[in-house]
Scaffold this motif. Sequence first.
Motif, PDB file in Angstrom:
ATOM      1  N   ALA A  19       4.872   0.026   3.826  1.00  0.00           N
ATOM      2  CA  ALA A  19       4.123  -0.979   3.071  1.00  0.00           C
ATOM      3  C   ALA A  19       2.897  -0.292   2.496  1.00  0.00           C
ATOM      4  CB  ALA A  19       3.721  -2.142   3.969  1.00  0.00           C
ATOM      5  N   VAL A  20       2.804  -0.214   1.172  1.00  0.00           N
ATOM      6  CA  VAL A  20       1.655   0.415   0.518  1.00  0.00           C
ATOM      7  C   VAL A  20       0.889  -0.631  -0.297  1.00  0.00           C
ATOM      8  CG1 VAL A  20       2.665   2.723   0.475  1.00  0.00           C
ATOM      9  CG2 VAL A  20       3.104   1.162  -1.416  1.00  0.00           C
ATOM     10  N   PHE A  21      -0.375  -0.317  -0.594  1.00  0.00           N
ATOM     11  CA  PHE A  21      -1.335  -1.236  -1.218  1.00  0.00           C
ATOM     12  C   PHE A  21      -1.769  -2.334  -0.240  1.00  0.00           C
ATOM     13  CE2 PHE A  21       1.486   0.146  -4.739  1.00  0.00           C
ATOM     14  CZ  PHE A  21       0.567   0.887  -5.452  1.00  0.00           C
ATOM     15  N   ILE A  22      -1.684  -2.049   1.051  1.00  0.00           N
ATOM     16  CA  ILE A  22      -2.152  -3.025   2.037  1.00  0.00           C
ATOM     17  C   ILE A  22      -3.678  -2.954   2.127  1.00  0.00           C
ATOM     18  CG2 ILE A  22      -0.005  -2.979   3.353  1.00  0.00           C
ATOM     19  CD1 ILE A  22      -1.442  -1.121   5.353  1.00  0.00           C
ATOM     20  N   GLN A  23      -4.266  -3.941   2.791  1.00  0.00           N
ATOM     21  CA  GLN A  23      -5.720  -4.012   2.931  1.00  0.00           C
ATOM     22  C   GLN A  23      -6.183  -3.640   4.338  1.00  0.00           C
ATOM     23  OE1 GLN A  23      -7.373  -4.621   0.035  1.00  0.00           O
ATOM     24  NE2 GLN A  23      -5.280  -4.652  -0.793  1.00  0.00           N
ATOM     25  N   ASP A  24      -5.426  -4.042   5.349  1.00  0.00           N
ATOM     26  CA  ASP A  24      -5.824  -3.809   6.739  1.00  0.00           C
ATOM     27  C   ASP A  24      -4.567  -3.581   7.571  1.00  0.00           C
ATOM     28  OD1 ASP A  24      -6.855  -3.712   9.284  1.00  0.00           O
ATOM     29  OD2 ASP A  24      -7.891  -5.634   9.192  1.00  0.00           O
ATOM     30  N   ALA A  25      -4.359  -2.325   8.000  1.00  0.00           N
ATOM     31  CA  ALA A  25      -3.162  -1.994   8.774  1.00  0.00           C
ATOM     32  C   ALA A  25      -3.161  -2.660  10.142  1.00  0.00           C
ATOM     33  CB  ALA A  25      -3.060  -0.479   8.929  1.00  0.00           C
ATOM     34  N   ASN A  26      -4.326  -2.938  10.671  1.00  0.00           N
ATOM     35  CA  ASN A  26      -4.391  -3.538  12.009  1.00  0.00           C
ATOM     36  C   ASN A  26      -3.706  -4.900  12.058  1.00  0.00           C
ATOM     37  OD1 ASN A  26      -6.009  -1.393  13.145  1.00  0.00           O
ATOM     38  ND2 ASN A  26      -7.727  -2.225  11.976  1.00  0.00           N
ATOM     39  N   LYS A  27      -3.727  -5.614  10.955  1.00  0.00           N
ATOM     40  CA  LYS A  27      -3.130  -6.941  10.923  1.00  0.00           C
ATOM     41  C   LYS A  27      -1.604  -6.891  10.867  1.00  0.00           C
ATOM     42  CE  LYS A  27      -7.099  -9.286   8.852  1.00  0.00           C
ATOM     43  NZ  LYS A  27      -7.594 -10.092   7.692  1.00  0.00           N
ATOM     44  N   LEU A  28      -1.038  -5.669  10.729  1.00  0.00           N
ATOM     45  CA  LEU A  28       0.410  -5.533  10.704  1.00  0.00           C
ATOM     46  C   LEU A  28       0.987  -5.262  12.092  1.00  0.00           C
ATOM     47  CD1 LEU A  28       0.922  -3.330   7.496  1.00  0.00           C
ATOM     48  CD2 LEU A  28       0.907  -5.812   7.689  1.00  0.00           C
ATOM     49  N   LEU A  29       0.138  -5.180  13.087  1.00  0.00           N
ATOM     50  CA  LEU A  29       0.607  -4.942  14.451  1.00  0.00           C
ATOM     51  C   LEU A  29       1.122  -6.249  15.042  1.00  0.00           C
ATOM     52  CD1 LEU A  29      -2.237  -2.580  15.686  1.00  0.00           C
ATOM     53  CD2 LEU A  29       0.161  -1.963  15.365  1.00  0.00           C
ATOM     54  N   ASN A  30       2.436  -6.291  15.265  1.00  0.00           N
ATOM     55  CA  ASN A  30       3.071  -7.492  15.800  1.00  0.00           C
ATOM     56  C   ASN A  30       4.400  -7.073  16.420  1.00  0.00           C
ATOM     57  OD1 ASN A  30       4.545 -10.083  16.015  1.00  0.00           O
ATOM     58  ND2 ASN A  30       2.853 -10.890  14.793  1.00  0.00           N
ATOM     59  N   GLU A  31       4.724  -7.645  17.576  1.00  0.00           N
ATOM     60  CA  GLU A  31       5.972  -7.276  18.249  1.00  0.00           C
ATOM     61  C   GLU A  31       7.201  -7.682  17.446  1.00  0.00           C
ATOM     62  OE1 GLU A  31       6.115  -8.733  22.213  1.00  0.00           O
ATOM     63  OE2 GLU A  31       4.411  -7.529  22.906  1.00  0.00           O
ATOM     64  N   LYS A  32       7.122  -8.780  16.742  1.00  0.00           N
ATOM     65  CA  LYS A  32       8.251  -9.254  15.943  1.00  0.00           C
ATOM     66  C   LYS A  32       8.162  -8.686  14.536  1.00  0.00           C
ATOM     67  CE  LYS A  32       8.943 -13.568  18.514  1.00  0.00           C
ATOM     68  NZ  LYS A  32       9.050 -15.045  18.414  1.00  0.00           N
ATOM     69  N   ALA A  33       9.306  -8.342  13.982  1.00  0.00           N
ATOM     70  CA  ALA A  33       9.325  -7.687  12.676  1.00  0.00           C
ATOM     71  C   ALA A  33       9.018  -8.632  11.533  1.00  0.00           C
ATOM     72  CB  ALA A  33      10.690  -7.023  12.448  1.00  0.00           C
TER      73      ALA A  33
END
Length: 370
Positions: free
Chosen positions: A127-141
């Motif tokens: 995923a590129v052009f994201i703003q905050d990678a931390n918000k993508l941390l989730n156990e479910k895809a």
Amino acid sequence: MKFQPFLLLFFASTLIFAQEHSHISSRAITFPDVPGYKTLKTDLHQHTVFSDGNVWPTIRVMEALRDNLDVISLTEHLEYQPHAADIPHPDRNRSFNLALAEAKDHDLLIVHGSEITRSAPMGHNNAVFIQDANKLLNEKAEPVFAEAKKQGGFIFWNHPAWYAQSPKGTPILSDFQKERIKNGELHGIEVINTGDYAEESLAIALENNLTIMGTSDIHGLIDWDYVEKGHDRPITLVFAKEKTEASLKEALFAGRTVAVFNSLLVGKEENILPLIKACIEIEDVSYIDRTSILKITLKNVSSSDLIFENQMPYTFYSSSPVFTVPAEGTKTLQIKTLESVTSFNLTLKALGAYVAPKVHPIVSWEIAIE
């Protein structure tokens, strides 16, 4: 005064170091602009020690400058962190920030990205052009893809044919991917990753209108993994209105790309044809005295060898119908036109290029003879 020789030596060595750090390289990757667009050379899949790579983010910037790239993204694995014991970093944006700081005085765009790392059938996706990678941390895809879309991300499927997840070495478009495409959460697919070109991935791209991508997926050093083996890194050429992040993003979503690895070019016909035509400049068109043999020189202004096969009714004199115009070099053809003509179409099949599995584009130049 006795320190003067030392000072001279110090300043000389400082100058040499500054020159060495100028990122000038003889291996520059070069492609011309095409009508209406700038050709941006990008590598949007790379790793550093902030996931499973072996170098610091600043090295990726230096390598990109040496390769004459326009855009890179350091797409660290969100979930896979093998160096966490040595480099703990709760902020998943850290790699991007370090690269951004290194590139601030250079004409290199750093795009914020991350790799969503899952086993099959979800697979690996950038995923590129994201703003905050931390918000993508989730156990479910599913929520991760939804969050990437919410942040304005362009998401592409990495190495779909990777044998570790697809033992037959062929990509399988799962229900998960189909749902992501339907939801606007999957926009592209790698047809070239590292040294692998998967024509099955190209078929998936064309069938589902996904943007065609090529990436290095580099973990070690570009020099060791590519240059010392006689290769350029795989890249994606993006045809953008200007060299800005917004224009790059628009072009990727619009699918204006060609994946490149050495002399291999892969893309949709509407993107490949203008690129190849721009790569070849026509020079020195004239008949050999008192003959109907036309001499024409083709100059390749790109850094890729271009391989062609004659598709004209005319044949060649002293040349095979299959020939190469070397990178940044020339090839002179002698064409038997049988009678003097004032114009003709130079029509060639680009054997190193693919617009569909096993399909080469036909390229034509209208030549005027003075």
